[in-house]
Each structure stands twice: as C-alpha cells, then as structure tokens.
Design a protein around this motif. Sequence first.
Motif, short mmCIF file in Angstrom:
data_model
loop_
_atom_site.label_atom_id
_atom_site.label_comp_id
_atom_site.label_asym_id
_atom_site.label_seq_id
_atom_site.Cartn_x
_atom_site.Cartn_y
_atom_site.Cartn_z
N ARG A 56 11.03 -40.14 42.63
CA ARG A 56 11.11 -41.59 42.82
C ARG A 56 9.71 -42.10 43.09
O ARG A 56 8.88 -41.39 43.67
N GLN A 57 9.46 -43.33 42.70
CA GLN A 57 8.15 -43.89 42.93
C GLN A 57 8.18 -44.70 44.22
O GLN A 57 9.01 -45.59 44.39
N ARG A 58 7.28 -44.35 45.11
CA ARG A 58 7.13 -45.09 46.37
C ARG A 58 6.16 -46.24 46.08
O ARG A 58 5.08 -46.04 45.55
N ALA A 59 6.56 -47.44 46.45
CA ALA A 59 5.77 -48.64 46.16
C ALA A 59 4.47 -48.66 46.96
O ALA A 59 4.37 -48.08 48.04
N ALA A 60 3.50 -49.36 46.39
CA ALA A 60 2.24 -49.57 47.11
C ALA A 60 2.52 -50.41 48.34
O ALA A 60 3.45 -51.23 48.36
N ARG A 61 1.71 -50.23 49.36
CA ARG A 61 1.94 -50.98 50.60
C ARG A 61 0.66 -51.11 51.41
O ARG A 61 -0.32 -50.42 51.15
N LYS A 62 0.72 -51.99 52.37
CA LYS A 62 -0.38 -52.12 53.33
C LYS A 62 -0.03 -51.27 54.55
O LYS A 62 1.10 -51.31 55.02
N ALA A 63 -0.97 -50.51 55.03
CA ALA A 63 -0.76 -49.70 56.22
C ALA A 63 -1.79 -50.10 57.26
O ALA A 63 -2.76 -50.80 56.96
N ARG A 64 -1.57 -49.67 58.47
CA ARG A 64 -2.50 -50.01 59.55
C ARG A 64 -2.88 -48.73 60.29
O ARG A 64 -2.03 -47.94 60.66
N ASN A 65 -4.17 -48.56 60.49
CA ASN A 65 -4.66 -47.43 61.27
C ASN A 65 -4.30 -47.71 62.73
O ASN A 65 -4.78 -48.69 63.31
N PRO A 66 -3.47 -46.87 63.35
CA PRO A 66 -3.04 -47.15 64.73
C PRO A 66 -4.18 -47.09 65.74
O PRO A 66 -4.13 -47.75 66.77
N ARG A 67 -5.21 -46.33 65.43
CA ARG A 67 -6.33 -46.19 66.36
C ARG A 67 -7.25 -47.41 66.34
O ARG A 67 -7.65 -47.92 67.37
N THR A 68 -7.56 -47.89 65.12
CA THR A 68 -8.52 -49.00 65.00
C THR A 68 -7.86 -50.32 64.69
O THR A 68 -8.48 -51.37 64.86
N GLY A 69 -6.62 -50.29 64.21
CA GLY A 69 -5.94 -51.52 63.83
C GLY A 69 -6.37 -52.02 62.45
O GLY A 69 -5.92 -53.06 61.99
N GLU A 70 -7.24 -51.26 61.78
CA GLU A 70 -7.74 -51.66 60.47
C GLU A 70 -6.64 -51.54 59.42
O GLU A 70 -5.90 -50.57 59.38
N VAL A 71 -6.54 -52.55 58.54
CA VAL A 71 -5.55 -52.54 57.48
C VAL A 71 -6.11 -51.75 56.30
O VAL A 71 -7.27 -51.91 55.93
N ALA A 72 -5.27 -50.89 55.72
CA ALA A 72 -5.67 -50.09 54.57
C ALA A 72 -4.60 -50.23 53.49
O ALA A 72 -3.42 -50.41 53.79
N PHE A 73 -5.02 -50.16 52.24
CA PHE A 73 -4.10 -50.23 51.12
C PHE A 73 -3.70 -48.82 50.72
O PHE A 73 -4.55 -47.96 50.49
N VAL A 74 -2.40 -48.57 50.63
CA VAL A 74 -1.88 -47.27 50.19
C VAL A 74 -1.29 -47.47 48.80
O VAL A 74 -0.35 -48.25 48.64
N PRO A 75 -1.84 -46.80 47.79
CA PRO A 75 -1.34 -46.99 46.42
C PRO A 75 0.06 -46.40 46.23
O PRO A 75 0.51 -45.57 47.03
N SER A 76 0.72 -46.82 45.15
CA SER A 76 2.04 -46.26 44.85
C SER A 76 1.88 -44.79 44.47
O SER A 76 0.82 -44.36 44.02
#
Length: 103
Positions: A56-76
């Motif tokens: 199954r393909q997992r969709a791309a999403r925005k994630a957050r680094n819990p330590r820094t709070g920085e938003v990161a893009f996670v590709p599909s």
Amino acid sequence: MQTTTKRDLCEKIARKTDNTHMVVKKTIQMFLDEIIGELSQGNRIELRDFGVFEIRQRAARKARNPRTGEVAFVPSKNVVVFKVGKLMREKVGNSPQTQPPPQ
C-alpha cells in the motif's frame, strides 16, 4: 514471550521432516525471497488461512521533530501490509497468552 528465529524454525522443521538443517534453511530462504520478489513487483501474496501480504502507498505528510518542533516533509512511500487469515486469527486470538486475565 519468547522470540523464535529463522534458525529455530529451521531446526524444528528439520526434525519433523528428517531433512538436514541446510536443506530446510535453503527452502525457507527461497520461500522468503519469492515473497519479497513478488511484493517488489507489486503483486499481492495470499496464503489461505495464514494471511495476505500486499503493498500500500503511504501518503506524503508533514511531520514534526519532537525535539526541535521543526516541521519536515515526509514523502510518500510503499509499505507492506499484512492482514491475518482466518485460521491464524482463530488460533492466536484464542491462545491463553492473548486473553485478558479473569477478574
């Protein structure tokens, strides 16, 4: 709970089938390689009463680094999903280890 390794399975099957450990190990590895090969080609693997493996393909999403709070893009990406078959569900679901303790 105890962990069972591929080696443990090979030894059990070798004893039950009167085959050598090496023959059983090669057979199991060939079986696993075939499953990986079929899944990598996008095919679905259905083993009656055991379960179904599919991609199954997992969709791309925005994630957050819990330590820094920085938003990161996670590709599909593609992930392997396993759906338990009827016989396994019945056997594992009714085992004493998985049932809640009596109250």
